[in-house]
Each structure stands twice: as C-alpha cells, then as structure tokens.
Scaffold this motif. Structure first.
Motif, PDB file in Angstrom:
ATOM      1  N   ARG A   1       0.810  -1.218   0.000  1.00  0.00           N
ATOM      2  CA  ARG A   1       0.000   0.000   0.000  1.00  0.00           C
ATOM      3  C   ARG A   1       0.842   1.266   0.000  1.00  0.00           C
ATOM      4  NH1 ARG A   1      -5.273  -0.741   3.801  1.00  0.00           N
ATOM      5  NH2 ARG A   1      -5.925  -2.774   3.010  1.00  0.00           N
TER       6      ARG A   1
ATOM      7  N   GLU B   1       1.316   3.424  -3.284  1.00  0.00           N
ATOM      8  CA  GLU B   1       0.261   4.215  -3.905  1.00  0.00           C
ATOM      9  C   GLU B   1      -0.401   5.094  -2.850  1.00  0.00           C
ATOM     10  OE1 GLU B   1      -2.521   1.436  -5.617  1.00  0.00           O
ATOM     11  OE2 GLU B   1      -2.849   0.429  -3.737  1.00  0.00           O
ATOM     12  N   SER B   2      -1.045   6.128  -3.305  1.00  0.00           N
ATOM     13  CA  SER B   2      -1.713   7.011  -2.354  1.00  0.00           C
ATOM     14  C   SER B   2      -2.915   6.306  -1.747  1.00  0.00           C
ATOM     15  CB  SER B   2      -2.182   8.302  -3.049  1.00  0.00           C
ATOM     16  OG  SER B   2      -3.365   8.065  -3.787  1.00  0.00           O
ATOM     17  N   GLY B   3      -3.358   6.795  -0.619  1.00  0.00           N
ATOM     18  CA  GLY B   3      -4.535   6.225   0.032  1.00  0.00           C
ATOM     19  C   GLY B   3      -5.764   6.294  -0.852  1.00  0.00           C
ATOM     20  N   LEU B   4      -5.903   7.383  -1.595  1.00  0.00           N
ATOM     21  CA  LEU B   4      -7.056   7.516  -2.489  1.00  0.00           C
ATOM     22  C   LEU B   4      -6.989   6.497  -3.620  1.00  0.00           C
ATOM     23  CD1 LEU B   4      -7.371  11.408  -2.651  1.00  0.00           C
ATOM     24  CD2 LEU B   4      -8.811   9.797  -1.374  1.00  0.00           C
ATOM     25  N   GLU B   5      -5.770   6.289  -4.167  1.00  0.00           N
ATOM     26  CA  GLU B   5      -5.618   5.286  -5.220  1.00  0.00           C
ATOM     27  C   GLU B   5      -5.919   3.888  -4.673  1.00  0.00           C
ATOM     28  OE1 GLU B   5      -2.074   6.912  -8.110  1.00  0.00           O
ATOM     29  OE2 GLU B   5      -1.517   6.172  -6.109  1.00  0.00           O
ATOM     30  N   GLU B   6      -5.411   3.611  -3.502  1.00  0.00           N
ATOM     31  CA  GLU B   6      -5.612   2.296  -2.897  1.00  0.00           C
ATOM     32  C   GLU B   6      -7.098   2.020  -2.695  1.00  0.00           C
ATOM     33  OE1 GLU B   6      -6.434  -0.744  -0.180  1.00  0.00           O
ATOM     34  OE2 GLU B   6      -6.646   1.334   0.460  1.00  0.00           O
ATOM     35  N   LYS B   7      -7.833   2.999  -2.175  1.00  0.00           N
ATOM     36  CA  LYS B   7      -9.280   2.831  -1.964  1.00  0.00           C
ATOM     37  C   LYS B   7     -10.007   2.618  -3.286  1.00  0.00           C
ATOM     38  CE  LYS B   7     -11.768   4.690   1.272  1.00  0.00           C
ATOM     39  NZ  LYS B   7     -12.196   4.739   2.621  1.00  0.00           N
ATOM     40  N   ALA B   8      -9.632   3.366  -4.312  1.00  0.00           N
ATOM     41  CA  ALA B   8     -10.279   3.255  -5.615  1.00  0.00           C
ATOM     42  C   ALA B   8     -10.009   1.903  -6.265  1.00  0.00           C
ATOM     43  CB  ALA B   8      -9.799   4.379  -6.536  1.00  0.00           C
ATOM     44  N   ASN B   9      -8.859   1.297  -5.963  1.00  0.00           N
ATOM     45  CA  ASN B   9      -8.485   0.037  -6.587  1.00  0.00           C
ATOM     46  C   ASN B   9      -8.944  -1.197  -5.817  1.00  0.00           C
ATOM     47  OD1 ASN B   9      -7.179   1.272  -8.744  1.00  0.00           O
ATOM     48  ND2 ASN B   9      -5.279   1.455  -7.613  1.00  0.00           N
ATOM     49  N   ARG B  10      -9.579  -1.013  -4.669  1.00  0.00           N
ATOM     50  CA  ARG B  10     -10.051  -2.162  -3.889  1.00  0.00           C
ATOM     51  C   ARG B  10     -11.120  -2.929  -4.655  1.00  0.00           C
ATOM     52  NH1 ARG B  10     -10.899   0.225   2.221  1.00  0.00           N
ATOM     53  NH2 ARG B  10      -8.730   0.795   2.531  1.00  0.00           N
TER      54      ARG B  10
END
Length: 106
Positions: free
Chosen positions: A91, A94-103
């Motif tokens: 994790r 990548e940024s937290g926003l990218e990580e959330k979007a890719n879940r």
C-alpha cells in the motif's frame, strides 16, 4: 532485527498452545474467534472514546490494548506479521485515495 511487535506476537503465538487456566491470552484463544473479535471491537471503541475526550495518555494505553487484541486475532486467523508488513509495503507504493479506488468490491 526483532522489535517489540515481533516479541509480542511471538509470545501470543506461544500462548496459543498454553492451558487457558494460566494465561489470559490462552483464555482468549479458548473462547474462539467470536470472543477475540469482540475484544478487538471493545478496545477499538475505548481507544475512540479516549481520542474524542482528548486524553493522550488514554489513547496510548487503549492503543496498546487494541494492538495486543488485534495481534491475538491475527494469530487466531493464522496471519503472520510478515503478511501484515507485506500488505503495508504494497500500500505504501500508492496514495490512500488510489488504494481505496483500486479495492475489489465484495
């Protein structure tokens, strides 16, 4: 190099094999996943209450309880610290926003 989290996790895993009568950790394992998960929830709520109340020492105290119970849950679920560290490493790329979007949605 081992750290305090490694030491605690090792101790927790050792207690998994202990008799419940002599160890709080062994009693948690004996109670099963539901009991352990409930304790994680209780400690999370207590940590939140301390944070909302702006009690730094309380947040520290309850955070240690939360980490301990979370580690018991990991051991109960056969999750190794290496698994947690690997996910944290993954994790961090990548940024937290990218990580959330890719879940993956389940």
């Amino acid at each position: 190099m081992k750290n305090k989290m490694d030491d605690l996790y090792y101790t927790i895993c050792e207690r998994k094999k202990a008799a419940p009568k002599g160890s709080y950790t062994a009693q948690l394992f004996d109670g099963g996943t539901d009991v352990i998960a409930q304790k994680v929830g209780e400690e999370a709520v207590e940590t939140i209450i301390e944070a909302i109340s702006k009690r730094k020492s309380g947040v520290i105290y309850e955070s240690v309880d939360l980490i301990y119970h979370l580690m018991v849950l990991w051991a109960d679920s056969n999750i190794k610290l290496k698994d947690i560290w690997n996910e944290m490493e993954r994790r961090s790329s990548e940024s937290g926003l990218e990580e959330k979007a890719n879940r993956v949605k389940t």
